[in-house]
Design an enzyme around this catalytic site. Structure first.
Site, short mmCIF file in Angstrom:
data_model
loop_
_atom_site.label_atom_id
_atom_site.label_comp_id
_atom_site.label_asym_id
_atom_site.label_seq_id
_atom_site.Cartn_x
_atom_site.Cartn_y
_atom_site.Cartn_z
N SER A 27 0.82 -1.21 0.00
CA SER A 27 0.00 0.00 0.00
C SER A 27 0.86 1.26 0.00
CB SER A 27 -0.93 0.00 1.22
OG SER A 27 -1.66 1.20 1.30
N GLN A 28 1.76 1.41 0.97
CA GLN A 28 2.62 2.59 1.02
C GLN A 28 3.70 2.55 -0.05
OE1 GLN A 28 2.47 5.44 2.73
NE2 GLN A 28 0.62 4.86 3.85
N ARG A 48 12.08 -8.99 -3.38
CA ARG A 48 12.71 -10.30 -3.49
C ARG A 48 12.37 -10.92 -4.84
NH1 ARG A 48 14.83 -11.36 1.43
NH2 ARG A 48 13.80 -10.45 3.27
N ASP A 83 6.77 -4.25 9.84
CA ASP A 83 7.67 -4.04 10.97
C ASP A 83 8.47 -5.29 11.32
OD1 ASP A 83 6.84 -1.40 11.34
OD2 ASP A 83 5.24 -1.97 12.72
N HIS A 85 9.57 -7.67 9.68
CA HIS A 85 10.56 -8.14 8.71
C HIS A 85 11.69 -7.14 8.49
CE1 HIS A 85 7.84 -11.37 7.97
NE2 HIS A 85 6.95 -10.64 7.34
N GLN A 86 11.58 -5.96 9.07
CA GLN A 86 12.54 -4.91 8.75
C GLN A 86 13.95 -5.19 9.26
OE1 GLN A 86 11.24 -0.93 9.68
NE2 GLN A 86 9.36 -1.12 8.48
N HIS A 108 7.46 4.50 9.62
CA HIS A 108 7.01 4.17 10.97
C HIS A 108 8.25 3.94 11.81
CE1 HIS A 108 4.75 2.73 14.31
NE2 HIS A 108 4.86 1.44 14.08
N GLU A 231 -23.45 1.39 9.88
CA GLU A 231 -23.67 2.81 10.11
C GLU A 231 -22.48 3.49 10.80
OE1 GLU A 231 -27.40 3.96 11.75
OE2 GLU A 231 -28.55 2.57 10.52
N SER A 252 -29.33 12.99 15.60
CA SER A 252 -30.57 13.42 16.26
C SER A 252 -30.31 13.78 17.72
CB SER A 252 -31.61 12.31 16.19
OG SER A 252 -31.22 11.22 17.02
#
Length: 338
Positions: A27-28, A48, A83, A85-86, A108, A231, A252
């Protein structure tokens, strides 16, 4: 009030003069790599050899290499793999290639803050963390807008790490919306706390507990799903647009009165005490050690939890009801894509 940085505060030439390796294409990763490329930055994606995303990255016009080849070629490496795997990736592919004057970037602070990665003292270590999912980071960039971002400097070997981080944020569109400076410590600890007590852990448990309360009392599961899960987006959107006051103004009077009188019976002093305990576990590193041990053992607790939620009645009911809504595109781990 924290200082905000915008386009006028960044020097695009700093990142334009770098060779950038983006390790990871999730994603990033896909958002960073494509936004930087479109900003004129020389980018390579490190994956890889058996990665299923290599063809996808190449199809998007990006250069692709192994993580070590990419890190060796680059003088700025952005680490965008999970994280857990870093540290291994750093040891195997990044550390052997680092040269004085290089920069090591993260989105991160987990591995730097908790000491799983320790960079040489002659390397800049900084963070650029968009405050939104990668798909939004990419879409906003393409629409000539941006997602707010955080920057932080852990190690300023060059004397210009902050300026380089701002330039990187400019390259991915962050300075269009605004950039806030923080620290690796504060970003990591607040991020983990938010995930655990509200954004994921708190909301997840509340939804299932509320669903079970209604269905155990004999209400139709479809009704329970709509009231406690479907909702929720309406309320979150109101909170996102204008905060708690706007949400209360928009619902409401009955709902608002129920909010102010019954909410404190759900979030009790015991709940607040549990929040403080969780924060202490994060601050001490206890959670980080627990998670890294869990990952090293093959993540049995996490995998069991995934199976349990997949088998929960709320998931089956939700899948049926979402099929009735043509404006929704069904999302699941099985059909996840960029």
């Amino acid at each position: 009030m924290t200082d905000m940085y915008y386009e006028k505060d960044a020097n695009p030439a700093l990142i334009a003069n770098r060779r950038v390796a983006v390790l990871g294409f999730g994603s990033q990763g896909h958002a960073h790599a494509l936004n930087l490329k479109d900003s004129g930055v020389d980018v390579i994606v490190g994956l890889r050899e058996n990665s299923a995303r290599r063809d996808l990255a190449a199809a998007n016009g990006l250069k692709v290499a192994t993580p070590q080849e990419a890190a060796d070629w680059a003088d700025l490496t952005m680490v965008l793999v999970p994280d857990q795997h870093q540290a291994e990736l750093y040891s195997e592919a990044i550390a052997p290639t680092l040269q004085p004057g290089d920069a090591l970037f993260f989105a991160h602070g987990f591995n730097i803050h908790f000491g799983y990665i320790k960079a040489p003292t002659d390397v800049d270590v900084a963070m650029v963390a968009p405050k939104g999912p990668g798909h939004l980071v990419r879409r906003q960039y393409q629409e000539n807008s941006g997602v707010p971002a955080l920057i932080a400097v852990h190690q300023d070997a060059s004397g210009s790490a902050k300026q380089l981080a701002l330039s990187y944020a400019h390259g991915i569109g962050g300075t269009r919306a605004g950039v806030i400076e923080t620290t690796f410590k504060d970003e990591t600890e607040t991020d983990l706390f938010g995930e655990q007590v509200i954004l994921c852990g708190g909301v997840d448990e509340m939804i299932r507990a509320a669903f079970e309360t209604l269905t155990d009392a004999g209400y139709a599961p479809e009704m329970a799903y709509f009231e406690v899960l479907h909702e929720l987006k309406l309320i979150v959107d109101l909170l996102w647009e204008g905060g708690i006051s706007w949400m209360r103004y928009s619902v409401s009077d009955t709902a608002e009165y129920g909010d102010v009188t019954r909410g404190p019976r759900i979030v009790t002093e015991d709940t607040r005490a549990a929040m403080r305990e969780i924060l202490a576990e994060i601050q001490s590193g206890e959670f980080a050690r627990e998670w890294m041990a869990e990952s090293a053992a093959g993540a049995p607790i996490l995998l069991a939890a995934r199976r349990a939620v997949a088998d929960h009645p709320i998931e089956a009911v939700g899948k049926q009801l979402r099929a009735m809504m043509p404006f929704l595109v069904e999302k699941s781990p099985e059909n996840e894509g960029i």
